[in-house]
Design a protein around this motif. Sequence first.
Motif, mmCIF file in Angstrom:
data_model
loop_
_atom_site.group_PDB
_atom_site.id
_atom_site.type_symbol
_atom_site.label_atom_id
_atom_site.label_comp_id
_atom_site.label_asym_id
_atom_site.label_seq_id
_atom_site.Cartn_x
_atom_site.Cartn_y
_atom_site.Cartn_z
ATOM 1 N N PHE A 7 0.913 -0.829 0.191
ATOM 2 C CA PHE A 7 0.292 0.139 -0.079
ATOM 3 C C PHE A 7 0.816 0.881 -0.049
ATOM 4 O O PHE A 7 1.711 1.505 0.564
ATOM 5 N N SER A 8 0.802 2.258 -0.461
ATOM 6 C CA SER A 8 1.182 3.042 -0.710
ATOM 7 C C SER A 8 0.015 5.037 -0.845
ATOM 8 O O SER A 8 -1.326 4.456 -0.720
ATOM 9 N N PHE A 9 0.740 5.808 -0.067
ATOM 10 C CA PHE A 9 -0.397 6.893 0.280
ATOM 11 C C PHE A 9 1.162 8.319 -0.024
ATOM 12 O O PHE A 9 1.964 8.125 -0.520
ATOM 13 N N SER A 30 5.295 18.672 8.937
ATOM 14 C CA SER A 30 6.266 18.929 8.382
ATOM 15 C C SER A 30 6.457 17.573 7.464
ATOM 16 O O SER A 30 5.325 16.187 7.670
ATOM 17 N N PHE A 31 6.735 17.360 6.571
ATOM 18 C CA PHE A 31 7.286 16.081 5.559
ATOM 19 C C PHE A 31 7.172 15.024 6.032
ATOM 20 O O PHE A 31 7.356 13.751 6.032
ATOM 21 N N GLU A 32 8.579 15.515 7.067
ATOM 22 C CA GLU A 32 9.585 14.962 7.928
ATOM 23 C C GLU A 32 8.723 14.152 9.131
ATOM 24 O O GLU A 32 8.529 12.407 8.724
ATOM 25 N N THR A 33 7.550 14.707 9.853
ATOM 26 C CA THR A 33 6.905 13.687 10.420
ATOM 27 C C THR A 33 5.843 12.830 9.566
ATOM 28 O O THR A 33 5.514 12.151 10.151
ATOM 29 N N LYS A 34 5.649 13.270 8.734
ATOM 30 C CA LYS A 34 4.522 12.377 7.527
ATOM 31 C C LYS A 34 4.852 11.018 7.504
ATOM 32 O O LYS A 34 5.103 10.569 7.677
ATOM 33 N N LYS A 39 4.600 3.780 8.557
ATOM 34 C CA LYS A 39 5.222 2.368 7.659
ATOM 35 C C LYS A 39 3.799 1.948 9.423
ATOM 36 O O LYS A 39 3.573 0.953 9.669
ATOM 37 N N ALA A 40 3.345 2.670 10.458
ATOM 38 C CA ALA A 40 2.732 2.756 11.665
ATOM 39 C C ALA A 40 1.554 2.447 11.183
ATOM 40 O O ALA A 40 0.585 1.441 11.570
ATOM 41 N N LEU A 41 0.897 3.213 9.906
ATOM 42 C CA LEU A 41 -0.085 2.794 9.469
ATOM 43 C C LEU A 41 -0.798 1.895 9.009
ATOM 44 O O LEU A 41 -1.510 1.660 8.123
ATOM 45 N N GLY A 42 1.147 0.845 7.856
ATOM 46 C CA GLY A 42 0.448 -0.325 7.682
ATOM 47 C C GLY A 42 1.020 -0.010 6.347
ATOM 48 O O GLY A 42 0.148 -0.403 4.717
ATOM 49 N N SER A 302 -9.232 2.992 5.682
ATOM 50 C CA SER A 302 -9.355 2.443 3.891
ATOM 51 C C SER A 302 -8.389 0.821 3.469
ATOM 52 O O SER A 302 -8.701 -0.198 3.184
ATOM 53 N N ARG A 303 -7.209 1.332 4.281
ATOM 54 C CA ARG A 303 -6.133 -0.115 3.965
ATOM 55 C C ARG A 303 -7.294 -1.415 4.845
ATOM 56 O O ARG A 303 -6.864 -2.468 4.281
ATOM 57 N N HIS A 304 -7.367 -0.923 6.486
ATOM 58 C CA HIS A 304 -8.501 -2.243 6.574
ATOM 59 C C HIS A 304 -9.372 -2.987 5.820
ATOM 60 O O HIS A 304 -9.528 -3.644 5.843
#
Length: 350
Positions: A7-9, A30-34, A39-42, A302-304
């Motif tokens: 999966f990607s976004f 920030s982009f860095e935070t995103k 990984k944690a979101l899957g 959505s992934r779920h």
Amino acid sequence: MAGIFRFSFGPWNIHEGADPFGPTVRPTLSFETKLGQYKALGFDGVQFHDDDAVPNLNALSPQQIIAAATTLKARLDDEGLTAEFVAPRLWEDPRTIDGGYTANAPAARAYALERSQRSIDIARALGTDLLVLWLAREGTYVREAKDSKVAVDRLVEALNVMLDYDPQIRIAIEPKPNEPMDHTYIPTTGHAIALGHLTIDPSRVGVNIESAHAILAGLDPSDEMGFALAHDKLWTVHLNDQNGLKFDQDKTFGSVDLRRAFNQVRLLDAYHYGSRGEWVGLDIKAMRSQPAELATKHLANSRHIFLRLLEISRSLDDAHIAALVGSRDYEELERYILDGLLCTPRVPTA
Ligand code: GLO
Ligand code: MG
């Protein structure tokens, strides 16, 4: 053999919640935070606009742009993430108010081509051969303001410039029928594939099908995907959902029509989507009402839902379905599918 799903976004899917009628309601991350949240979101794949990858690129030389993208690639490697594609963001610049490749002004068209070449440089530095073209402003508000035949000729010329610039690059066109423009020149999958056939290398032009965009065109996303698969052109997807003919809602996958979502998952699985490295991309907005600390749930959910629908699809008895099709008992087939969607254990959310 079955689909292999990664999966990607894109970072724009974590956003501040502004809409045309109100300002932002969540702080900017920030982009860095995103990046740290993928990984944690899957998720293992990152989709990029060119300026997500290299901010402020209009002020940089081609060499500076490549250097910045090369630094980012090392950062992605550290995080264990892969760049799926790069998309030239042509729709925010004052020069492309009236479109990029199809603009009436030659200077606007020249800028669009130049920027697309820089996007290809970024893709190369990030280690991907895929460019996505969402043709946002390649249309018109007033039909008489542009010539639709010339517009298609210009789109072909632009694709040819990109294909010629990098002999490895593949281009996935993301069709959409409207918004921000009233009329868009490449509104559907069929248009996008046909456009590719007019170029110097049709084998390197495919599509990115977004569920909501198909629905906005009055079409079924899984049928659009089937059309692309039959042409071997389904190179990526933007899964989401859409509540009828309104603004482009980018809702959580399956949230409006679970069966419509189910059929997208089932088709992708049946045709081994992902076995050649294709990603399951999501293009989803958190609701404006979502509190900041809960504003990434739309992605994980959505992934779920995708994976739950996959489980349901794989649990169906294919021989039974074939028998129902054989006896033309489509009423029973309908009930069997609906039961499949209804009678599954509920999974508590994390
Ligand atoms: C908007 C599009 C947009 C693109 C993205 C990548 O309707 O779906 O989100 O997918 O900008 O080019
Ligand atoms: Mg999209």
